[in-house]
Design a protein around this motif. Structure first.
Motif, mmCIF file in Angstrom:
data_model
loop_
_atom_site.group_PDB
_atom_site.id
_atom_site.type_symbol
_atom_site.label_atom_id
_atom_site.label_comp_id
_atom_site.label_asym_id
_atom_site.label_seq_id
_atom_site.Cartn_x
_atom_site.Cartn_y
_atom_site.Cartn_z
ATOM 1 N N ASP A 66 0.826 -1.248 0.070
ATOM 2 C CA ASP A 66 -0.105 0.040 0.127
ATOM 3 C C ASP A 66 0.854 1.385 0.139
ATOM 4 O O ASP A 66 0.636 2.292 -0.398
ATOM 5 C CB ASP A 66 -0.984 -0.147 1.210
ATOM 6 N N GLY A 67 2.191 1.254 0.694
ATOM 7 C CA GLY A 67 3.077 2.414 0.759
ATOM 8 C C GLY A 67 3.352 2.736 -0.728
ATOM 9 O O GLY A 67 3.773 3.775 -1.002
ATOM 10 N N LYS A 68 3.494 1.842 -1.534
ATOM 11 C CA LYS A 68 4.025 2.136 -3.133
ATOM 12 C C LYS A 68 2.991 3.114 -3.614
ATOM 13 O O LYS A 68 3.373 3.771 -4.631
ATOM 14 C CB LYS A 68 4.138 0.769 -3.951
ATOM 15 N N ILE A 69 1.826 3.007 -3.329
ATOM 16 C CA ILE A 69 0.660 3.937 -3.705
ATOM 17 C C ILE A 69 0.965 5.336 -3.409
ATOM 18 O O ILE A 69 0.691 6.280 -4.329
ATOM 19 C CB ILE A 69 -0.925 3.707 -3.310
ATOM 20 N N TYR A 70 1.646 5.533 -2.421
ATOM 21 C CA TYR A 70 1.911 7.119 -2.054
ATOM 22 C C TYR A 70 3.154 7.188 -2.098
ATOM 23 O O TYR A 70 4.010 8.297 -1.456
ATOM 24 C CB TYR A 70 1.457 7.308 -0.508
ATOM 25 N N SER A 71 4.293 6.317 -2.728
ATOM 26 C CA SER A 71 5.685 6.555 -2.913
ATOM 27 C C SER A 71 6.172 6.601 -1.689
ATOM 28 O O SER A 71 7.345 7.247 -1.435
ATOM 29 C CB SER A 71 5.855 7.657 -3.728
ATOM 30 N N LEU A 72 5.994 5.547 -0.747
ATOM 31 C CA LEU A 72 6.530 5.509 0.711
ATOM 32 C C LEU A 72 7.316 4.254 0.449
ATOM 33 O O LEU A 72 6.988 3.201 0.234
ATOM 34 C CB LEU A 72 5.494 5.609 1.577
ATOM 35 N N ALA A 73 8.601 4.275 1.203
ATOM 36 C CA ALA A 73 9.464 3.032 1.582
ATOM 37 C C ALA A 73 9.388 2.773 2.640
ATOM 38 O O ALA A 73 9.922 3.340 3.617
ATOM 39 C CB ALA A 73 10.765 3.173 1.004
ATOM 40 N N LEU A 74 8.387 1.758 3.016
ATOM 41 C CA LEU A 74 7.990 1.332 4.518
ATOM 42 C C LEU A 74 9.241 0.236 4.837
ATOM 43 O O LEU A 74 8.932 -0.852 4.489
ATOM 44 C CB LEU A 74 6.744 1.074 4.727
ATOM 45 N N VAL A 75 10.344 0.516 5.434
ATOM 46 C CA VAL A 75 11.286 -0.627 5.724
ATOM 47 C C VAL A 75 11.618 -0.470 7.050
ATOM 48 O O VAL A 75 11.461 0.466 7.774
ATOM 49 C CB VAL A 75 12.483 -0.441 4.844
#
Length: 173
Positions: A66-75
């Motif tokens: 889902d983070g890819k939708i908002y250009s988030l790199a959740l790591v």
């Protein structure tokens, strides 16, 4: 901007996703620090940990996607990532143990079914013997009933007795 620095650039959905990831991150971190030891007497704890790990990993994967939708790199940070990899190895090992136990149980169950079927067949083939002087009449009647019969002789001194044995009692039911 750091992962948890929620600047004004993010929409409310992205902020909610980052906050959700932070909660899952805390859960994963806690799970990596409390992996039960690999003892048979801790089977319930291992099962619970495995269920929680599976849930946390699926939730984390969904957040990352889902983070890819908002250009988030959740790591995760590198140190926590290494701990997570170790916990994943433990999870994989336990999963293999569970699979091996399931296969052994399935095999044992199949063997017991085969043994029960063999015993059932053996029970159906109980021998019922009748001593007769002239076997032809009994053989004819038994064959009309669909019975499997076996004829044998037994010497009794100067006399010969005929033994009619019912080999398969399925026709008697």
């Amino acid at each position: 901007m750091s992962l948890f620095d929620l600047g004004s650039d993010l929409c409310p959905e992205a902020i909610a996703l980052v906050e959700k990831f932070a909660v899952i991150h805390a859960k994963v971190e806690a799970l990596t620090k409390c992996v039960p030891e690999d003892h048979e007497d801790l089977a319930a704890e291992k099962k619970q940990w495995m269920n929680e790990w599976t849930l946390a990993m699926s939730m984390m994967a969904k957040c990352r996607l889902d983070g890819k939708i908002y250009s988030l790199a959740l790591v995760l940070p590198p140190a926590e990532n290494a701990m997570g990899l170790e916990a994943s190895k433990v999870y994989g090992h336990w999963t293999e143990q569970v699979q091996a136990a399931l296969l052994a149980a399935k095999s044992k169950c199949e063997q017991e079914k085969l043994a029960a079927a063999a015993a059932d067949e053996k029970g159906k083939e109980k021998k019922v013997a009748v001593v007769v002087s002239q076997p032809t009449n009994e053989l004819t009647q038994g064959q009309r009933l669909g019975l499997k019969l076996r004829l044998s002789q037994k010497e009794r001194g100067a006399r010969t007795s005929w033994i009619v044995t019912v080999v398969d009692t399925r026709g008697l039911n």
